[in-house]
Design a protein around this motif. Sequence first.
Motif, PDB file in Angstrom:
ATOM      1  N   ILE A 136       0.826  -1.161  -0.056  1.00 55.19           N
ATOM      2  CA  ILE A 136      -0.058   0.029   0.187  1.00 55.19           C
ATOM      3  C   ILE A 136       0.958   1.253   0.097  1.00 55.19           C
ATOM      4  CG2 ILE A 136      -1.680   1.376   1.193  1.00 55.19           C
ATOM      5  CD1 ILE A 136      -2.962  -1.456   2.338  1.00 55.19           C
ATOM      6  N   LEU A 137       1.956   1.206   0.875  1.00 56.22           N
ATOM      7  CA  LEU A 137       2.805   2.141   1.134  1.00 56.22           C
ATOM      8  C   LEU A 137       3.409   2.703  -0.416  1.00 56.22           C
ATOM      9  CD1 LEU A 137       4.627   2.182   4.266  1.00 56.22           C
ATOM     10  CD2 LEU A 137       3.615   4.180   3.242  1.00 56.22           C
ATOM     11  N   TRP A 138       4.264   1.515  -1.004  1.00 53.52           N
ATOM     12  CA  TRP A 138       5.122   1.898  -2.034  1.00 53.52           C
ATOM     13  C   TRP A 138       4.008   2.090  -3.144  1.00 53.52           C
ATOM     14  CZ3 TRP A 138       9.854   3.660  -2.377  1.00 53.52           C
ATOM     15  CH2 TRP A 138      10.539   3.582  -1.081  1.00 53.52           C
ATOM     16  N   GLY A 139       2.912   1.390  -3.464  1.00 53.14           N
ATOM     17  CA  GLY A 139       1.960   1.799  -4.322  1.00 53.14           C
ATOM     18  C   GLY A 139       1.564   3.177  -4.364  1.00 53.14           C
ATOM     19  N   LEU A 140       1.422   3.839  -3.288  1.00 52.32           N
ATOM     20  CA  LEU A 140       1.055   5.297  -3.235  1.00 52.32           C
ATOM     21  C   LEU A 140       2.242   6.034  -3.729  1.00 52.32           C
ATOM     22  CD1 LEU A 140      -1.294   5.551  -0.188  1.00 52.32           C
ATOM     23  CD2 LEU A 140      -1.852   6.201  -2.514  1.00 52.32           C
ATOM     24  N   LEU A 141       3.505   5.652  -3.248  1.00 51.18           N
ATOM     25  CA  LEU A 141       4.412   6.571  -3.177  1.00 51.18           C
ATOM     26  C   LEU A 141       5.305   6.675  -4.718  1.00 51.18           C
ATOM     27  CD1 LEU A 141       6.713   5.631  -0.054  1.00 51.18           C
ATOM     28  CD2 LEU A 141       5.426   7.631  -0.101  1.00 51.18           C
ATOM     29  N   LEU A 142       4.780   5.293  -5.472  1.00 47.66           N
ATOM     30  CA  LEU A 142       5.436   5.250  -6.481  1.00 47.66           C
ATOM     31  C   LEU A 142       4.435   5.422  -7.717  1.00 47.66           C
ATOM     32  CD1 LEU A 142       7.898   2.337  -6.269  1.00 47.66           C
ATOM     33  CD2 LEU A 142       8.637   4.508  -6.382  1.00 47.66           C
ATOM     34  N   SER A 143       3.227   5.999  -7.464  1.00 47.29           N
ATOM     35  CA  SER A 143       2.372   6.049  -8.432  1.00 47.29           C
ATOM     36  C   SER A 143       2.909   6.954  -9.271  1.00 47.29           C
ATOM     37  CB  SER A 143       1.073   6.766  -7.539  1.00 47.29           C
ATOM     38  OG  SER A 143       0.178   7.366  -8.605  1.00 47.29           O
ATOM     39  N   PRO A 144       2.652   6.667 -10.751  1.00 50.81           N
ATOM     40  CA  PRO A 144       3.566   7.484 -11.854  1.00 50.81           C
ATOM     41  C   PRO A 144       3.096   8.979 -11.975  1.00 50.81           C
ATOM     42  CG  PRO A 144       2.686   5.359 -12.435  1.00 50.81           C
ATOM     43  CD  PRO A 144       2.121   5.485 -11.158  1.00 50.81           C
ATOM     44  N   GLN A 168       6.668  -1.257 -18.450  1.00 54.33           N
ATOM     45  CA  GLN A 168       6.843  -2.505 -19.010  1.00 54.33           C
ATOM     46  C   GLN A 168       8.357  -3.156 -18.339  1.00 54.33           C
ATOM     47  OE1 GLN A 168       5.386  -5.066 -20.562  1.00 54.33           O
ATOM     48  NE2 GLN A 168       3.402  -3.964 -20.955  1.00 54.33           N
ATOM     49  N   LYS A 169       9.197  -2.251 -18.736  1.00 55.02           N
ATOM     50  CA  LYS A 169      10.525  -2.658 -18.300  1.00 55.02           C
ATOM     51  C   LYS A 169      11.104  -2.318 -16.983  1.00 55.02           C
ATOM     52  CE  LYS A 169      12.820  -2.886 -22.593  1.00 55.02           C
ATOM     53  NZ  LYS A 169      12.219  -1.999 -23.778  1.00 55.02           N
ATOM     54  N   THR A 170      10.437  -1.440 -16.276  1.00 50.27           N
ATOM     55  CA  THR A 170      10.862  -0.968 -14.935  1.00 50.27           C
ATOM     56  C   THR A 170       9.886  -1.869 -13.541  1.00 50.27           C
ATOM     57  OG1 THR A 170       9.058   0.944 -14.821  1.00 50.27           O
ATOM     58  CG2 THR A 170      11.335   1.273 -15.506  1.00 50.27           C
ATOM     59  N   SER A 171       8.736  -2.703 -13.915  1.00 47.42           N
ATOM     60  CA  SER A 171       8.109  -3.251 -13.034  1.00 47.42           C
ATOM     61  C   SER A 171       9.073  -4.283 -11.993  1.00 47.42           C
ATOM     62  CB  SER A 171       6.849  -3.850 -13.317  1.00 47.42           C
ATOM     63  OG  SER A 171       7.091  -4.719 -14.457  1.00 47.42           O
ATOM     64  N   ILE A 172       9.762  -5.168 -12.809  1.00 44.22           N
ATOM     65  CA  ILE A 172      10.542  -6.257 -12.095  1.00 44.22           C
ATOM     66  C   ILE A 172      11.642  -5.476 -11.411  1.00 44.22           C
ATOM     67  CG2 ILE A 172      12.185  -8.078 -12.538  1.00 44.22           C
ATOM     68  CD1 ILE A 172       9.815  -9.526 -12.981  1.00 44.22           C
ATOM     69  N   PRO A 173      12.388  -4.733 -11.917  1.00 46.80           N
ATOM     70  CA  PRO A 173      13.507  -3.910 -11.184  1.00 46.80           C
ATOM     71  C   PRO A 173      12.801  -3.200  -9.826  1.00 46.80           C
ATOM     72  CG  PRO A 173      14.014  -3.552 -13.405  1.00 46.80           C
ATOM     73  CD  PRO A 173      12.568  -4.253 -13.217  1.00 46.80           C
ATOM     74  N   THR A 174      11.789  -2.345  -9.992  1.00 48.16           N
ATOM     75  CA  THR A 174      11.120  -1.910  -8.950  1.00 48.16           C
ATOM     76  C   THR A 174      10.823  -2.772  -7.873  1.00 48.16           C
ATOM     77  OG1 THR A 174      10.311  -0.152 -10.692  1.00 48.16           O
ATOM     78  CG2 THR A 174       9.480  -0.147  -8.259  1.00 48.16           C
ATOM     79  N   THR A 249       0.770  -8.466  -4.258  1.00 46.12           N
ATOM     80  CA  THR A 249       0.129  -7.253  -3.462  1.00 46.12           C
ATOM     81  C   THR A 249       0.598  -6.215  -4.407  1.00 46.12           C
ATOM     82  OG1 THR A 249       2.043  -7.475  -2.154  1.00 46.12           O
ATOM     83  CG2 THR A 249       0.086  -8.483  -1.352  1.00 46.12           C
ATOM     84  N   LEU A 250       1.842  -6.204  -4.913  1.00 47.55           N
ATOM     85  CA  LEU A 250       2.081  -4.902  -5.522  1.00 47.55           C
ATOM     86  C   LEU A 250       1.575  -4.757  -6.984  1.00 47.55           C
ATOM     87  CD1 LEU A 250       5.607  -4.688  -3.977  1.00 47.55           C
ATOM     88  CD2 LEU A 250       4.199  -2.625  -4.271  1.00 47.55           C
ATOM     89  N   THR A 251       2.082  -5.681  -7.690  1.00 45.11           N
ATOM     90  CA  THR A 251       1.478  -5.613  -9.265  1.00 45.11           C
ATOM     91  C   THR A 251       0.588  -6.645  -9.771  1.00 45.11           C
ATOM     92  OG1 THR A 251       3.203  -6.926 -10.141  1.00 45.11           O
ATOM     93  CG2 THR A 251       3.792  -4.764  -9.869  1.00 45.11           C
ATOM     94  N   ASN A 252       0.501  -7.819  -8.959  1.00 46.27           N
ATOM     95  CA  ASN A 252      -0.486  -8.756  -9.346  1.00 46.27           C
ATOM     96  C   ASN A 252       0.082  -9.178 -10.943  1.00 46.27           C
ATOM     97  OD1 ASN A 252      -2.110 -10.827  -9.254  1.00 46.27           O
ATOM     98  ND2 ASN A 252      -4.167  -9.473  -9.766  1.00 46.27           N
TER      99      ASN A 252
END
Lengths: 307, 271
Positions: A136-144, A168-174, A249-252
């Motif tokens: 929940i935290l990082w989802g809000l903080l990193l909302s594009p 597309q390219k950043t989700s796994i490293p994030t 929880t983060l990207t499904n």
Amino acid sequence: MATVSKPHAGVRGVNRDRGAVILFLSPFLIGFFIFDALPMFSAVAMSFLDIHALSGLSDWSSISFAGLRNYAKFFGDPLAMSSFGRSFLYSLCYVPSLNIAAIVLALLIIKDFQFKGFVRTLIFTPYVTNIVAVAILWGLLLSPFDGIVNQILARFGVTQAPMWLYGQKTSIPTLAGIAVWKDVAFQMVVYMAAIQNVSADLYEAAEIEGASKTRQFFSITLPVISPTVFAMVVTSIINSFQNYALVRTLTNGGPGDASRVAVLNVYEQAFEYGNFSYASAQAIILFLIILAITVIQWRGQKKWVHY
Amino acid sequence: LTTKKNLTTAFMLVLALAFVLPFLFMISASLKYSAEAFNDPLQLIPDRINWNNYAEIIHHQYYAIWFRNSILVAAVTIVFKVLVVSMGAYAFARLQFRGKELLFLVLMSTMMVTPDTTIVARYFQYSSMGLINTLWVLILPSLFGVYFLFILRQFFLSIPFELSEAAVIDGAGHLTIYSRIVLPLAKPALLTMVLFVFIWSWNDYVNPFVFITPLGKQVLTVGLQSFQSEYFVDTSLQMAGVSLSLLPVLVLFAFVQKQFVEGIALTGIKG
């Protein structure tokens, strides 16, 4: 492990051990058999059967033997195969950064400074935080668009800020980055203990010879703690494949299938599509891969681990 | 030299702050009015402090139940797990029986089997045992941890055997040796175990997510997720919910962080 004193043979009471063994061991063994061993056997069995939501377990007659069909299906399923590939990519991002960050933090935390307990508590906060809170935290903080991170970046004039979890390219490293932030404190303490055990004499000798701090780290600290590095790398690789909670929880698995990792595919096949046998087969393939990686590392450790 | 120490202190404080910055935003947002939650994220202390979010959570239909369930599961798990695992570890460390080494090796090798491997099989087994949608499905399967069997066995082995031999000569049985000699001497290892079991249990997400469906029977982690989608637009309320879910672990950890860190170093616990 310190020195272990062996029990002397012939002590009175050893004859009474039989009853004691049953008393002390059976709760654990019976429980382990029911809740841990049994599922291992049935997981293997399921992968060779054909159990799906339509057949179910109540109707035994409808369950048929599938042989290796579930395994063969995997190799013809591009979505499953690519999800395994993504797990490797995640591992590749996670394991080196986690271990390097942990060693750097360990080197810093052993320095002499004030408020050490306070600093340690703060660094440990992410480790003791539950994954849903993290998501929940990082989802809000990193909302594009309106997330804090990109708002801050915008203030520094960054116009093309990354999409983070939505890229597309950043989700796994994030995802890997968030996992490192969450897990690093633990590895830090293990490395800290190892580094503190390095004999001070070695450093003194190096000082006398005028070796720089960097030189001392690479030719003294690192070789001496290499068994710890080995153990940490092995366990962090195994852990890196168990990232269902993080990804779910983060990207499904999103955006699209950009972060669909192996375990996500397994859970989805089982609990969304009801392909229980196919899911079990995939899970066992994943287990065999992890096993192979671990065995290869055991074999290869002679080259760089000094005991 | 003191300048150097001060510089290090300053540096480490900034570094530690970077680790908890997300939590500071969280607490700050939880005390703001929703509309202005992230208007100016860099303003950590809101102009008007709003406690209503916390009040609203206490009156939420399920939040208190989830919280209670999480506490219950963690507490029961700790009690039984410490008992069962320490007894097993005692047998492997202090008793003699045939096939001991082999059995131990077999148990240890199962650590390689990750929980994901057996998730489907466990689902079917638990449902045939009637455990699905009860809190027992979170407690029972987690009691027989091979990991802590190993840690405690190592620790029990390091306790001098002369102590138990003396007790045997005095006529003590193994139950007495276990409870009066071995357990008290293993207190640091047991304390570390209690902390880890608490954290793992409190933060477990996958098991409740897969094995428990009704929201009224959930624990806090999965509950929090439904809470988030329920109040999708109300960021402040979400943040208050998250903050409360972290409270027990953070409070506990702040008190025992020294023992915790020493415990990891002492027992060589890994991940």
